[in-house]
Design a protein around this motif. Structure first.
Motif, short mmCIF file in Angstrom:
data_model
loop_
_atom_site.label_atom_id
_atom_site.label_comp_id
_atom_site.label_asym_id
_atom_site.label_seq_id
_atom_site.Cartn_x
_atom_site.Cartn_y
_atom_site.Cartn_z
N LEU A 140 -30.50 36.12 58.26
CA LEU A 140 -32.20 36.39 56.60
C LEU A 140 -31.77 37.68 56.27
N TRP A 141 -32.14 38.77 56.24
CA TRP A 141 -31.33 39.71 56.18
C TRP A 141 -30.30 39.85 54.63
N ALA A 142 -29.67 38.62 55.16
CA ALA A 142 -28.49 38.71 53.97
C ALA A 142 -28.53 37.90 52.89
N VAL A 143 -30.05 36.91 52.78
CA VAL A 143 -30.70 36.20 51.70
C VAL A 143 -31.11 36.47 50.45
N GLN A 144 -30.91 36.34 49.67
CA GLN A 144 -31.50 37.19 48.15
C GLN A 144 -32.33 36.14 47.37
N PRO A 145 -33.78 36.68 47.65
CA PRO A 145 -34.47 35.90 47.08
C PRO A 145 -34.95 35.60 45.45
N GLY A 146 -34.41 36.67 45.04
CA GLY A 146 -35.07 36.90 43.62
C GLY A 146 -36.02 36.69 43.23
N ASN A 147 -36.76 35.55 42.55
CA ASN A 147 -37.70 34.96 42.07
C ASN A 147 -38.02 34.06 43.00
N ASP A 148 -37.97 33.52 43.62
CA ASP A 148 -38.13 32.62 44.54
C ASP A 148 -39.28 32.90 45.66
N ASN A 149 -40.67 33.01 45.47
CA ASN A 149 -41.35 34.02 46.04
C ASN A 149 -41.87 32.78 47.39
N ALA A 150 -41.76 31.85 47.40
CA ALA A 150 -41.62 31.08 48.09
C ALA A 150 -40.68 31.13 49.41
N LEU A 151 -38.57 31.03 49.01
CA LEU A 151 -38.18 31.37 49.85
C LEU A 151 -38.41 33.31 50.59
N ARG A 152 -38.98 34.28 49.86
CA ARG A 152 -38.92 35.50 50.27
C ARG A 152 -39.84 35.39 51.14
N SER A 153 -40.57 34.74 51.00
CA SER A 153 -41.95 34.18 52.31
C SER A 153 -41.72 33.37 53.48
N ALA A 154 -40.18 32.96 53.13
CA ALA A 154 -40.16 31.77 54.69
C ALA A 154 -39.21 33.38 54.85
N VAL A 155 -38.44 34.13 54.11
CA VAL A 155 -37.44 34.99 55.01
C VAL A 155 -38.23 36.11 55.68
N TYR A 156 -39.44 37.06 55.26
CA TYR A 156 -40.29 37.17 55.95
C TYR A 156 -41.65 36.59 57.20
N GLY A 157 -41.59 35.48 57.09
CA GLY A 157 -42.47 34.95 57.87
C GLY A 157 -41.09 34.79 59.70
N ASN A 158 -39.95 33.85 58.72
CA ASN A 158 -38.87 33.49 59.92
C ASN A 158 -38.78 35.76 60.75
N LEU A 159 -38.14 35.97 59.86
CA LEU A 159 -38.08 37.45 60.63
C LEU A 159 -39.58 38.28 61.35
N GLY A 160 -40.20 37.85 61.03
CA GLY A 160 -41.78 37.86 61.62
C GLY A 160 -41.39 37.22 63.49
N GLN A 161 -41.46 35.83 62.82
CA GLN A 161 -40.63 34.98 64.51
C GLN A 161 -40.17 35.54 65.36
N ILE A 162 -38.75 35.95 64.77
CA ILE A 162 -37.39 36.29 65.66
C ILE A 162 -38.80 37.59 66.71
N ALA A 163 -39.26 38.43 65.47
CA ALA A 163 -39.98 39.69 66.22
C ALA A 163 -40.86 39.32 67.00
#
Length: 334
Positions: free
Chosen positions: A202-225
């Motif tokens: 997840l930390w390796a993902v480069q979402p760029g301008n893809d806000n949906a992808l950025r949101s998913a990265v944040y959400g899945n990292l939150g799930q891990i926490a």
């Protein structure tokens, strides 16, 4: 490995247990004004405007999507149920609009989560078909692909789910959308309790301008926490929540999660400060802050404040069924 979800918790536990993780991005709502309302938690205004357009243009896909997002974020169960026929009308009038199928799957998922094992199993086929159709119609939509992935990981094989199908979906995404595929592979790793691997992906993902992808990265990292906190790893959970706050300081979830760490770690005043801060940030309406803050006041012995917050939480009728049940039980003892 056998699915970690028993039949009673199938189908939508991963989908809608944590609504703050629901992507709310420009890739979903094409109207910038509606996107702004959604991004700023102005759900009542978004709902009103969506209903106004649906009255003038019955079945309009974007209005249907906007209404669904608003109700999933702050609607009551009755309001969410009442929206299902409107979304079904969208599917009927615009069968080639992927957002109609996507929102139908989400709203039916909420119903399945509330309804228990038999209702969930009875609705499984329609939920899966809705997400599969959404992906087929708009394969570029990461929101749609994520919803189908979550279904595969939440549902048992008998209901058309399973980790093998989830892996296939991630693999099919690799060629055209490698960053999205990396996030999908991380979701599979989370399912398999491979949290270190998932975090690295997840930390390796480069979402760029893809806000949906950025949101998913944040959400899945939150799930891990959250999972690390549940696994009695508060130090690791705190470190990840703190890093998530640096990643996106505008969102409430990581601040709220850090408050949970402090609450469970016996630092109630710091927990209260963090919960108060979370109330000022995006996504706070979808979080059970009232419930968690009430637990802190119970720790501090202030039964009056705890009771008021528990009553507010129960009256709203939103949140995980387990939390609502526990709140009702605590109220009965106060």
């Amino acid at each position: 490995m056998p699915p970690r979800f028993t039949p009673l918790r199938t189908l939508t536990l991963a989908l809608l247990c944590a609504l703050p993780l629901l992507p709310a991005t420009a890739q979903s709502l094409r109207d910038p004004a509606w996107e702004t309302l959604l991004e700023n938690d102005r759900h009542a205004e978004l709902e009103a405007q969506a209903r106004q357009r649906l009255k003038a243009q019955p079945g309009d896909p974007q209005a249907t999507l906007a209404l669904g997002f608003a109700l999933l974020s702050q609607g009551t169960p009755a309001q969410q149920d009442a929206a299902v026929p409107l979304v079904e009308d969208c599917v009927t009038r615009h069968p080639d609009a992927g957002e109609c199928h996507y929102m139908l799957g989400n709203l039916m998922g909420v119903q399945a989560l509330r309804g228990g094992m038999f209702k969930a199993m009875g609705m499984a086929g329609r939920i899966r078909e809705s997400f599969e159709k959404a992906v087929a119609l708009q394969p570029e939509s990461f929101n749609h692909r994520t919803a189908l992935m979550q279904y595969f990981l939440a549902a048992p094989g008998i209901a058309g789910g399973g980790v093998d199908k989830a892996r296939e979906l991630a693999q099919a995404t690799e060629a055209k959308q490698p960053e999205q595929a990396r996030c999908l592979r991380a979701m599979v790793a989370i399912y398999e309790d491979k949290f270190d691997e998932a975090e690295k992906l997840l930390w390796a993902v480069q979402p760029g301008n893809d806000n949906a992808l950025r949101s998913a990265v944040y959400g899945n990292l939150g799930q891990i926490a959250v999972q690390r906190l549940s696994n009695k790893q508060p130090t690791q959970a705190q470190a990840l929540f703190e890093r998530l706050i640096q990643f996106d300081s505008s969102r409430a979830f990581a601040v709220y999660g850090l408050g949970r760490v402090k609450s469970e770690g016996g630092v109630p005043q710091e927990a209260l400060r963090l919960f108060a801060q979370a109330r000022t940030l995006r996504g706070q309406l979808s979080l059970p802050i009232d419930y968690r803050e009430a637990l802190v006041w119970l720790q501090l012995g202030d039964l009056t404040k705890a009771k008021a917050l528990l009553q507010k939480f129960v009256s709203a009728g939103r949140g995980h069924p387990k939390n609502l049940e526990d709140a009702k039980e605590r109220l009965g003892k106060l």
